[in-house]
Write a protein that holds these residues in place. Structure first.
Motif, short mmCIF file in Angstrom:
data_model
loop_
_atom_site.label_atom_id
_atom_site.label_comp_id
_atom_site.label_asym_id
_atom_site.label_seq_id
_atom_site.Cartn_x
_atom_site.Cartn_y
_atom_site.Cartn_z
N ASP A 106 -26.02 47.89 48.45
CA ASP A 106 -25.34 48.46 47.28
C ASP A 106 -25.93 47.95 45.97
O ASP A 106 -25.23 47.87 44.97
N GLY A 107 -27.18 47.58 45.98
CA GLY A 107 -27.81 47.10 44.76
C GLY A 107 -28.19 45.63 44.87
O GLY A 107 -28.08 45.00 45.91
N ILE A 108 -28.65 45.09 43.76
CA ILE A 108 -29.11 43.70 43.72
C ILE A 108 -28.01 42.82 43.15
O ILE A 108 -27.47 43.09 42.07
N ARG A 109 -27.66 41.78 43.88
CA ARG A 109 -26.75 40.76 43.35
C ARG A 109 -27.58 39.85 42.45
O ARG A 109 -28.37 39.03 42.92
N PHE A 110 -27.42 40.03 41.15
CA PHE A 110 -28.13 39.21 40.19
C PHE A 110 -27.15 38.17 39.67
O PHE A 110 -26.13 38.52 39.06
N LEU A 111 -27.42 36.92 39.94
CA LEU A 111 -26.44 35.89 39.62
C LEU A 111 -27.10 34.67 39.01
O LEU A 111 -28.29 34.42 39.19
N THR A 112 -26.30 33.93 38.27
CA THR A 112 -26.77 32.70 37.65
C THR A 112 -25.73 31.61 37.81
O THR A 112 -24.53 31.88 37.87
N GLY A 113 -26.21 30.40 37.87
CA GLY A 113 -25.37 29.22 37.80
C GLY A 113 -26.08 28.22 36.91
O GLY A 113 -27.28 27.98 37.07
N TYR A 114 -25.38 27.68 35.93
CA TYR A 114 -26.03 26.71 35.05
C TYR A 114 -24.99 25.76 34.46
O TYR A 114 -23.80 26.05 34.41
N ASP A 115 -25.49 24.63 34.03
CA ASP A 115 -24.62 23.63 33.41
C ASP A 115 -25.44 22.87 32.38
O ASP A 115 -26.68 22.93 32.37
N TYR A 116 -24.76 22.13 31.53
CA TYR A 116 -25.44 21.42 30.46
C TYR A 116 -24.60 20.22 30.02
O TYR A 116 -23.42 20.11 30.35
N ARG A 117 -25.23 19.34 29.27
CA ARG A 117 -24.55 18.16 28.73
C ARG A 117 -24.36 18.35 27.23
O ARG A 117 -25.33 18.54 26.51
#
Length: 251
Positions: A106-117
């Motif tokens: 059903d398409g492309i799962r485009f995902l992100t995970g990020y964190d920062y200080r």
């Protein structure tokens, strides 16, 4: 950890190009005003400079390093980055994240995970928790949907921004019109036509509330980016790719 996921029904190579090429990336990502590659050794991770215009006279910049893998099991692709900003007015001191491209029927799962200080000590931690982090999550999701419209429907990032601004203006005007109708006593009262009757106040208030609800709750146009279309809760056992551990801190 901030997490955002969009389902994009487009060619994987097109999506990869519009996210990995700095010139195309900066067109759809609301978080950045400029993304420019920096000289890098052949075969080494790509170094880049990013900048965000906070005010007309203030731009906050930083540097980063990224790497990608185009050939993985199941056709999945992944990229990872580390970034930092030495600018004293940047709440974001340093961070890291990744993008995953997961093909599905059903398409492309485009995902992100990020964190920062964050910087600025306790004040920075509080400002990040209450304001900056929710804003970054919203901006990421809004940008992902803007990218989806570009890939799926051919609506350029500039056009989708224009649609969003026009829609926001209409919604704002509707809210202001409702408030003005109450304050000026222009809405009809309970007694019907003619001058406002003594019962007109509550009825006018209800009309204004209804108008405000319509302005705020009507779904956005299909041509307008919306953060609400993206998933914001990570699935169980989500983890950063091992590629991220191979990246050094940008200097």
């Amino acid at each position: 950890m901030l997490y955002v996921e969009a389902r994009i029904r487009a060619d994987l190579d097109v999506l990869w190009e519009r996210t990995q090429d700095p010139a195309r990336h900066q067109r759809w990502d609301l978080r950045f005003t400029e993304i420019a590659p920096l000289p890098s050794a052949p075969g080494a991770p790509q170094r880049f400079r990013y900048a965000t215009r906070v005010l007309p006279f203030l731009t906050v910049a930083g540097t980063g390093v990224s790497a990608g893998e185009r050939h993985r099991a199941g056709g999945e692709r992944v990229s990872a980055l580390r970034f930092s900003s030495p600018h004293p007015l940047s709440l974001l001191a340093e961070g890291s994240g990744y993008w995953r491209y997961v093909p599905t029927p059903d398409g492309i799962r485009f995902l992100t995970g990020y964190d920062y200080r964050p910087r600025w000590g306790r004040f920075g931690v509080l400002a990040d928790r209450l304001v900056f982090r929710p804003l970054m999550g919203w901006a990421t999701a809004w940008s992902f949907d803007r990218l989806r419209l570009w890939c799926e429907r051919g609506i350029s990032p500039a056009r989708s921004l224009a649609y969003a601004l026009a829609e926001a203006a209409v919604r704002t005007a509707a809210v202001l019109a409702g408030a003005a109708g109450v304050s000026a006593g222009l809405l009809p009262g309970a007694g019907g036509g003619g001058p406002v009757s003594e019962g007109g106040g509550p009825v006018a208030a209800l009309c204004a509330l209804a108008l405000t609800a319509v302005a705020l709750l009507v779904p956005p146009s299909p041509r307008t980016p919306a953060a609400r279309r993206c998933l914001r809760t990570p699935p169980p056992r989500s983890a950063a790719p091992r590629l991220l551990a191979t990246l050094e801190h940008p200097s």
